[in-house]
Design a protein around this motif. Structure first.
Motif, short mmCIF file in Angstrom:
data_model
loop_
_atom_site.label_atom_id
_atom_site.label_comp_id
_atom_site.label_asym_id
_atom_site.label_seq_id
_atom_site.Cartn_x
_atom_site.Cartn_y
_atom_site.Cartn_z
N ALA A 1 5.12 -0.04 -18.48
CA ALA A 1 6.10 0.87 -17.90
C ALA A 1 5.57 1.61 -16.70
CB ALA A 1 6.55 1.88 -18.96
N ASP A 2 4.24 1.58 -16.44
CA ASP A 2 3.70 2.30 -15.29
C ASP A 2 4.16 1.68 -13.97
OD1 ASP A 2 2.41 3.98 -16.99
OD2 ASP A 2 0.50 2.87 -16.96
N GLY A 3 4.52 0.41 -14.01
CA GLY A 3 4.93 -0.24 -12.77
C GLY A 3 6.42 -0.29 -12.56
N ASP A 4 7.18 0.60 -13.23
CA ASP A 4 8.65 0.54 -13.12
C ASP A 4 9.12 0.81 -11.71
OD1 ASP A 4 8.79 -0.08 -15.73
OD2 ASP A 4 9.60 1.85 -16.42
N GLU A 5 8.49 1.82 -11.05
CA GLU A 5 8.96 2.15 -9.70
C GLU A 5 8.64 1.02 -8.73
OE1 GLU A 5 8.98 5.95 -6.68
OE2 GLU A 5 7.46 5.80 -8.22
N ASN A 6 7.50 0.34 -8.94
CA ASN A 6 7.18 -0.82 -8.11
C ASN A 6 8.22 -1.92 -8.30
OD1 ASN A 6 4.91 0.61 -7.43
ND2 ASN A 6 3.56 -0.46 -8.88
N LEU B 1 0.82 -1.20 0.00
CA LEU B 1 0.00 0.00 0.00
C LEU B 1 0.86 1.26 0.00
CD1 LEU B 1 -2.80 1.31 0.23
CD2 LEU B 1 -2.61 1.12 2.72
N MET B 2 1.88 1.28 0.86
CA MET B 2 2.78 2.43 0.90
C MET B 2 3.49 2.63 -0.45
SD MET B 2 4.53 2.02 4.63
CE MET B 2 3.56 2.10 6.14
N MET B 3 3.89 1.51 -1.08
CA MET B 3 4.59 1.60 -2.36
C MET B 3 3.67 2.22 -3.42
SD MET B 3 5.97 -1.57 -4.67
CE MET B 3 4.28 -2.08 -4.99
N GLU B 4 2.43 1.78 -3.46
CA GLU B 4 1.53 2.30 -4.48
C GLU B 4 1.12 3.74 -4.19
OE1 GLU B 4 -1.74 -0.20 -5.33
OE2 GLU B 4 -0.48 -1.87 -6.04
N GLN B 5 0.95 4.09 -2.91
CA GLN B 5 0.65 5.49 -2.59
C GLN B 5 1.78 6.40 -3.02
OE1 GLN B 5 -0.15 5.43 1.59
NE2 GLN B 5 -2.33 4.92 1.34
N ARG B 6 2.99 5.96 -2.78
CA ARG B 6 4.14 6.78 -3.16
C ARG B 6 4.21 6.95 -4.68
NH1 ARG B 6 9.56 5.98 -4.51
NH2 ARG B 6 10.98 7.55 -3.66
N SER B 7 3.97 5.86 -5.41
CA SER B 7 3.99 5.96 -6.87
C SER B 7 2.89 6.85 -7.38
CB SER B 7 3.85 4.56 -7.47
OG SER B 7 4.90 3.72 -7.05
N GLN B 8 1.70 6.72 -6.79
CA GLN B 8 0.58 7.55 -7.23
C GLN B 8 0.86 9.02 -6.97
OE1 GLN B 8 -1.99 6.56 -8.85
NE2 GLN B 8 -3.28 8.39 -8.83
N MET B 9 1.45 9.32 -5.81
CA MET B 9 1.74 10.71 -5.47
C MET B 9 2.75 11.30 -6.45
SD MET B 9 3.71 12.18 -2.20
CE MET B 9 5.17 11.56 -2.96
N MET C 1 11.40 -1.55 -8.96
CA MET C 1 12.58 -1.22 -8.16
C MET C 1 12.36 -1.55 -6.69
SD MET C 1 14.89 -0.12 -10.25
CE MET C 1 16.04 0.60 -9.10
N GLU C 2 11.15 -1.31 -6.20
CA GLU C 2 10.85 -1.61 -4.80
C GLU C 2 10.89 -3.11 -4.55
OE1 GLU C 2 10.33 -0.33 -1.04
OE2 GLU C 2 10.28 1.04 -2.75
N PHE C 3 10.39 -3.90 -5.51
CA PHE C 3 10.45 -5.35 -5.35
C PHE C 3 11.90 -5.83 -5.23
CE2 PHE C 3 6.31 -5.48 -7.95
CZ PHE C 3 5.55 -5.32 -6.80
N LEU C 4 12.79 -5.30 -6.08
CA LEU C 4 14.20 -5.71 -6.03
C LEU C 4 14.85 -5.29 -4.72
CD1 LEU C 4 15.45 -4.93 -9.66
CD2 LEU C 4 14.72 -7.11 -8.70
N GLU C 5 14.45 -4.12 -4.21
CA GLU C 5 14.99 -3.67 -2.91
C GLU C 5 14.57 -4.62 -1.80
OE1 GLU C 5 17.05 -1.61 -1.80
OE2 GLU C 5 17.31 0.03 -3.21
N VAL C 6 13.29 -4.99 -1.80
CA VAL C 6 12.79 -5.90 -0.77
C VAL C 6 13.46 -7.26 -0.90
CG1 VAL C 6 10.73 -7.09 0.08
CG2 VAL C 6 10.60 -4.69 -0.57
N LEU C 7 13.66 -7.74 -2.13
CA LEU C 7 14.25 -9.05 -2.35
C LEU C 7 15.68 -9.14 -1.82
CD1 LEU C 7 13.87 -11.84 -3.70
CD2 LEU C 7 14.76 -10.83 -5.81
N THR C 8 16.43 -8.06 -1.91
CA THR C 8 17.85 -8.08 -1.51
C THR C 8 18.10 -7.38 -0.19
OG1 THR C 8 18.23 -6.06 -2.80
CG2 THR C 8 18.58 -8.15 -3.92
N GLU C 9 17.08 -7.07 0.55
CA GLU C 9 17.23 -6.34 1.81
C GLU C 9 17.96 -7.19 2.83
OE1 GLU C 9 13.55 -5.10 3.65
OE2 GLU C 9 14.19 -3.02 3.49
N GLY C 10 18.90 -6.59 3.53
CA GLY C 10 19.62 -7.29 4.58
C GLY C 10 20.78 -8.14 4.12
N LEU C 11 21.13 -8.10 2.83
CA LEU C 11 22.25 -8.87 2.29
C LEU C 11 23.41 -7.93 1.98
CD1 LEU C 11 20.31 -11.23 -0.14
CD2 LEU C 11 21.19 -11.79 2.15
#
Length: 1178
Positions: A1143-1148, A979-987, A1150-1160
């Motif tokens: 292409a509308d979901g490009d920023e999402n 939800l936060m990711m989509e709100q940020r993209s929408q904003m 990037m967020e998916f890749l960040e979550v996938l590699t978080e903490g490594l």
């Protein structure tokens, strides 16, 4: 009638008034200037000259032509009309304008493209320089006058070649070669050696006439034809050979002095070691005197050359005269024989070549001996007394006739044979065939009868023994130095008037002359001298006379004295040529530690090089054996000749445009034949010496390759490399590489900062670790701008990349593209990099770190666009995350693991990359673990067995683990984060202004109508843009294109900081606080036609998209498992998901890749190119 004036005035460029900067041909030289002024041409050139009074003036500085512009300058009237003829009239006062007006179209490029007349004038004054080599012209100090060569073909090439060729071997060893090998073998040896040198001389003539040859001729020819590595290696070997040749000639001179001229001058008495010590002492003294003479000046050596050569010619003529005289009058040189064994003439002290002789009591009767030790008529001389000769005591145990004697002595009688039967004797039939001996064998004459006894020969007996074991190959090695003087003229090419003409003519004539002398001498020696005397190396059988001297007329002393001065002259020529050769190598600066030897006296004489040459020659003299030094010279000279032939053949076959020799009597087949003969002779004469010489040359080659200065001389090896590369590329075009041959051919995309420094140099470090020096590596960057304005920045960027590649020791190429938009530049680079089959198959690019905090959203947009482009091009993609934490090449990892998370199969890249990384020392100690994910319906036990079997067939050692992913409900954390990711993209979408809004926002009156937060965000973004306004090298990770509104660079960029879930929540709260109801109404009043406020209100009640929730759920679950299993891994490799089709979901994404590699800590995202890169088959 027209009058023509010739004015010659010595001027300098700075004395000319109004000298234009566009006339470099004037400013670059000084001297006498010749001007042709014609009044007729002036009067006809323009009617305006008559209208202005027809006044002609001559400037004091230039004495120039009476051109129309001079009159117009003086009169003032009509000047503008004449000036309008020129595009650029800044050089109106220059007296060369009469000629330049015909070249007005080219005058702006005169500084880089001078007039033909200027070029030809420079070439006319071009004396003895390198063929346009820039480095040599820069090395010329200002005002230094080059020493002009004064010598012609005869004195400069022909005589030095004759002196070096007619050296020590002709007089000291050729007779021995004929005796050991026979006339036929000797002719074969001489013919092969002379053919080798003649073919080499033809190749050398072609190279020497293909341009100006400065000092150090042979080295220069090889290096400019085969490159600095081959040139330096062969040049140094040839220098060592020439230096040791000087030592060999000196040793030969001392051998003649101590054995044939003044035997009593020996300091140490005796044979063997004592003789060697004498050679060392006298050789050192002779070397010092010769070096002193060379140091005084080469002109004195040239003056003495005539004297020495006269001695050589007289000696050779005396041999021919003596040979023909021997047909009518045989020289008296008897040889004492016992059976068929040769007796040492020094031991026949009483001139009695017999066992006993009779001493008669009646003085009038005299001696009446038979030579066999018995009286002819004992009864007639009862008073006769039998006496033993001086030879008796060498074979018997006492002087008495009844003493116990050697068995062979008892069985055979003494006899005397003619040492020189003469030309008409027919002795040549006995000397046709070879007679090779082993060390310690007695010299025997086959045609004499002998009663052989099995008793071994004692070295104390007065026989003539063979001092070394002879063979055909040994004779080749010893004789070849006698034909190695062909480079003597080319080594001194700096002292010649016209090296291109003198070197071919002088060298070939010298070889023809010496070849005739050698071949005829072999026949004459075999036809005039007995075989046992020919095989007697030191002339012991003929009372210590020089063997070749016995044939001379009128006296052996002619040859002795002539050969002594001949060897001295050859030694002087070697000591003259070798330092110049070393100086030429040192001046080229390809071998750093030799730089000091490039200096010399003010007149150019190589002083330091002479000192080193004398030192090395002294080492050769300390060997003190001519037969040991000669094979070493053979190797060095043969190697040099081999590469001269190779250079000529290579240049001819490659048909390089610059290959235009003036000497036309050459062909590549002749050069190839000469090269083959050289190589064969090297291994025929001594295979182990040949290997040693090649190893020395190889070591020098590698040293120059790694530590020497890089030179580009347009040599044949570069041309050969081009031809080989073209051939290989055409072969690669036949089809795609097989899976077994697949290796990552990298295109590394680097980003530069405003100071043209690489932002992530560790990216190149990682590439070097992955490649380990193998395969193709292209390092690329993109410069923003127009190529016509930014080519300087592009060049600077390219130099930066080259410097970094050298620092990281990455062998590859760099490519810099100038494009208006970086994303277009990256796309062009990916499409166009490489050539033919050598195209990159893998792209390495950095992760856009801090992309959430970046004021420029195009950093991650460019990243995603690059991912799409690589996918479309079917290229693999490697994205190291947290690249700054990756180890450098000097930080090897301690024991740990490289973890591979094999989630989906995309060609086997995940299996191959850890194997390649572990080839490098940094990752060598790391183990390998492979994790794969099993769903509920999968059999995890069977999967583990199958994976272990698969790795076994791949020959990859790794630990295997299957991680089970249980189905679970989507957690509240996942839902909230989506939800936060989509709100940020929408904003962010709603905050982007259209072009019309930006135009309105540019008016001062409308600036207050912008909501406060949006204005603050714009101001912040504008501050960042101002700070980075100088950045034009931000090639990768930044783009000014906007997919939504197509904005330009002056567009304000809106972005909101965020980091993980907490950052998004903070951002969400800030949005609610900023957009109050008052500001919303104000914005609606100012923008009545805009629906943005409604969009912001809708954002507060947004519901996350179900597909995004599922993707976030997968990223969170995988991240939990990966962090749990691989939190201590040195490196984690995992599949990189593809970007969304929309292409509308490009920023999402990037967020998916960040979550996938978080903490490594260290992550390598891998995306395959769609083809298999690893196979289980051999």
């Amino acid at each position: 009638m027209a009058s023509v004036r010739f004015t010659v005035t010595p001027t300098k460029a700075e004395d000319l008034p109004g000298l234009s900067d566009t006339s470099p041909d004037i400013s670059s030289r000084s001297g006498a200037r010749v001007r042709f002024g014609s009044r007729e041409s002036v009067n006809r050139s323009d009617p305006l000259s008559e209208a202005s009074g027809g006044v002609t003036t001559t400037t004091a500085g230039g004495g120039g032509a009476d051109t129309p512009e001079h009159s117009s300058i003086e009169q003032g009237e009509g000047n503008s009309k004449i000036s309008s003829v020129y595009i650029n009239n800044t050089h109106g006062a220059d007296d060369d304008d009469f000629y330049d007006r015909n070249l007005a179209l080219f005058e702006e490029e005169m500084d880089t493209r001078p007039k033909v007349s200027s070029l030809l004038n420079r070439l006319a004054n071009y004396t003895n320089l390198t063929q346009g080599a820039k480095e040599h012209e820069e090395a010329e100090s200002i005002g230094e006058k080059k020493k002009a060569g004064k010598m012609g073909t005869f004195m400069g090439v022909y005589l030095p070649c004759l002196q070096n060729i007619f050296g020590v071997i002709l007089f000291l060893r050729l007779t021995w070669v004929v005796g050991s090998g026979g006339v036929l073998h000797a002719l074969c040896i001489v013919f092969i050696c002379c053919c080798c040198t003649m073919l080499t001389a033809i190749s050398m003539s072609a190279i020497a006439t293909n341009g100006v040859v400065p000092a150090g001729g042979s080295y220069f020819m090889i290096s400019r034809s085969l490159g600095p590595e081959f040139g330096g290696a062969v040049g140094l070997c040839f220098y060592l050979g020439t230096t040791f040749a000087g030592a060999m000639y000196i040793l030969g001179a001392i051998e003649i002095l101590l054995m044939y001229i003044a035997p009593k001058a020996a300091i140490f008495e005796g044979e063997g070691a004592a003789m060697l010590n004498n050679m060392r002492i006298y050789g050192s003294i002779c070397l010092f005197l010769m070096s002193l003479l060379v140091f005084v000046g080469v002109k004195y050596v040239n003056k003495l050359a005539s004297i020495f050569l006269a001695c050589v010619i007289v000696s050779i003529i005396s041999i021919y005269i003596g040979a023909f005289v021997s047909a009518f009058k045989e020289p008296h040189f008897p040889v004492c024989m016992l059976g068929n064994r040769t007796i040492n003439g020094h031991d026949v002290a009483d001139n009695q070549c017999r066992k006993t002789f009779l001493q008669v009591t009646d003085p009038s009767a005299g001696f009446n001996g038979t030579g066999n030790g018995t009286s002819s008529n004992p009864s007639a001389a009862p008073a006769a007394v039998e006496k033993t000769t001086y030879l008796w005591k060498h074979f018997c145990q006492g002087q008495e006739p009844n003493a116990s004697c050697d068995d062979y002595f008892n069985s055979n009688n003494f006899s005397e044979i003619k040492g020189l039967p003469g030309l008409a004797s027919g002795i040549i039939s006995d000397n046709l065939w070879s007679f090779y001996l082993s060390k310690g064998d007695v010299l025997e004459k086959r045609s004499l009868s002998s009663a052989h006894v099995a008793h071994p020969v004692s070295t104390h007996q007065p026989y003539v023994f063979a001092d070394i074991t002879t063979s055909f190959t040994l004779l080749v090695g010893i004789f070849f130095p006698s034909v190695t003087g062909i480079m003597a003229g080319s080594n001194r090419s700096g002292d010649l008037k016209d090296a291109q003409r003198s070197i071919p003519i002088g060298t070939i004539l010298a070889i023809l002359t010496t070849s005739f002398v050698y071949l005829s001498a072999v026949v004459l020696f075999g036809a005039c001298i007995d075989g046992v005397v020919l095989r007697d190396k030191f002339g012991d059988s003929v009372r210590g006379n020089l063997v070749v001297g016995t044939l001379a007329w009128p006296s052996p002393w002619v040859i002795v004295i002539g050969s002594f001065f001949s060897t001295c002259g050859a030694g002087l020529q070697s000591l003259t040529g070798a330092p110049r050769l070393l100086q030429a190598i040192a001046k080229d600066n390809i071998i750093p530690f030799l730089r000091v030897f490039g200096h010399g006296k003010a007149n150019g004489e190589p002083t330091w090089a002479l000192l080193l040459t004398a030192f090395i020659a002294e080492l050769g003299i300390l060997i003190a054996s001519l037969d040991l030094v000669a094979p070493i010279l053979t190797m060095f000279f043969l190697m040099c000749y081999l590469f001269v032939n190779l250079a000529c053949a290579l240049q001819t076959l490659l048909r390089t445009p610059n290959w235009r020799p003036r000497f036309s009597y050459y062909h590549w087949t002749l050069s190839f034949l000469g090269m083959t003969i050289c190589l064969a002779l090297m291994f025929i004469s001594s295979w182990y010496y040949a290997i040693v010489a090649m190893v020395i040359a190889g070591m020098i080659y590698k040293y120059i390759e790694y530590h020497g200065a890089e030179k580009e001389w347009g040599d044949g090896i570069r041309g050969l490399s081009l031809s080989a590369a073209r051939y290989a590329l055409l072969r690669l075009e036949e089809g795609p590489p097989h899976t077994k041959n697949w290796r990552p051919q990298l295109l590394v995309l680097l980003k530069l900062d405003e100071d043209a420094h690489v932002k992530s140099p560790r990216l190149l470090t990682f590439a070097s670790q992955l490649k380990a020096g193998k395969g193709l590596t292209i390092v690329g960057t993109v410069v923003s701008g127009n190529f016509l304005q930014s080519f300087g920045e592009a060049f600077a960027a390219e130099q930066t990349l080259k410097h970094l590649m050298d620092k990281e020791r990455v062998k590859g190429f760099c490519q810099c593209i100038v494009a208006q938009k970086p994303r277009d530049g990256i796309s062009h680079m990916i499409q166009s990099s490489g050539l033919g089959g050598m195209k990159p198959n893998t792209v390495v690019m950095g992760w856009p770190h801090a992309w959430r905090q970046s004021e420029d959203p195009q950093s991650w947009k460019t990243f995603i666009n690059t991912v799409r482009v690589t996918t479309a091009a079917h290229l693999a993609l490697l994205v190291p995350k947290n690249i700054s934490l990756f180890p450098s090449n000097s930080e090897p990892c301690a024991e740990g693991y490289i973890d591979v998370w094999w989630i989906v199969h995309d060609g086997g890249m995940l299996m191959l990359l850890p194997f390649l990384l572990r080839q490098h020392k940094v990752w060598r100690k790391c183990g390998m673990r492979i994790f794969t994910v099993a769903q509920m319906e999968d059999n995890s036990i069977q999967m583990k067995k199958d994976l272990a079997t698969f790795l076994y067939h791949l020959r990859i050692q790794a630990e295997v683990e299957v991680v089970e992913m249980h189905d679970s409900d989507i957690s509240a954390y996942t839902y909230e984060r989506t939800l936060m990711m989509e709100q940020r993209s929408q904003m962010l979408r709603q905050m982007r202004l259209s072009k019309s809004d930006r135009e309105k926002e540019g008016n001062p009156g409308s600036s207050s109508s912008r909501p406060e937060a949006g204005g603050a965000t714009r101001s912040q973004a504008q501050l960042v843009k101002d700070r980075n306004s100088m950045l034009r090298l931000t090639s990768i990770g930044s783009d000014d294109d906007d997919d939504t509104d197509g904005g330009e660079r002056d567009r304000p960029v809106s972005s909101v900081s965020g980091g993980g879930g907490g950052g998004s929540a903070e951002h969400h709260r800030r949005v609610q606080m900023t957009w109050t109801k008052e500001k919303t109404s104000q914005y609606r009043a100012a923008h009545s036609g805009c629906s943005t406020p409604e969009g912001f209100r809708d954002m507060l009640s947004i519901r996350p998209d179900h597909s995004n929730v599922r993707r976030m759920h997968t990223a969170v679950k995988l991240n939990e498992v990966i962090v749990n299993k691989s939190h201590d891994a040195r490196l984690v490799l995992l599949n990189m998901p593809g970007p969304p089709r929309n292409a509308d979901g490009d920023e999402n994404y990037m967020e998916f890749l960040e979550v996938l590699t978080e903490g490594l800590e260290r992550v390598l995202l891998v995306r395959g190119g769609g083809s298999e890169v690893i196979t289980i088959y051999s």
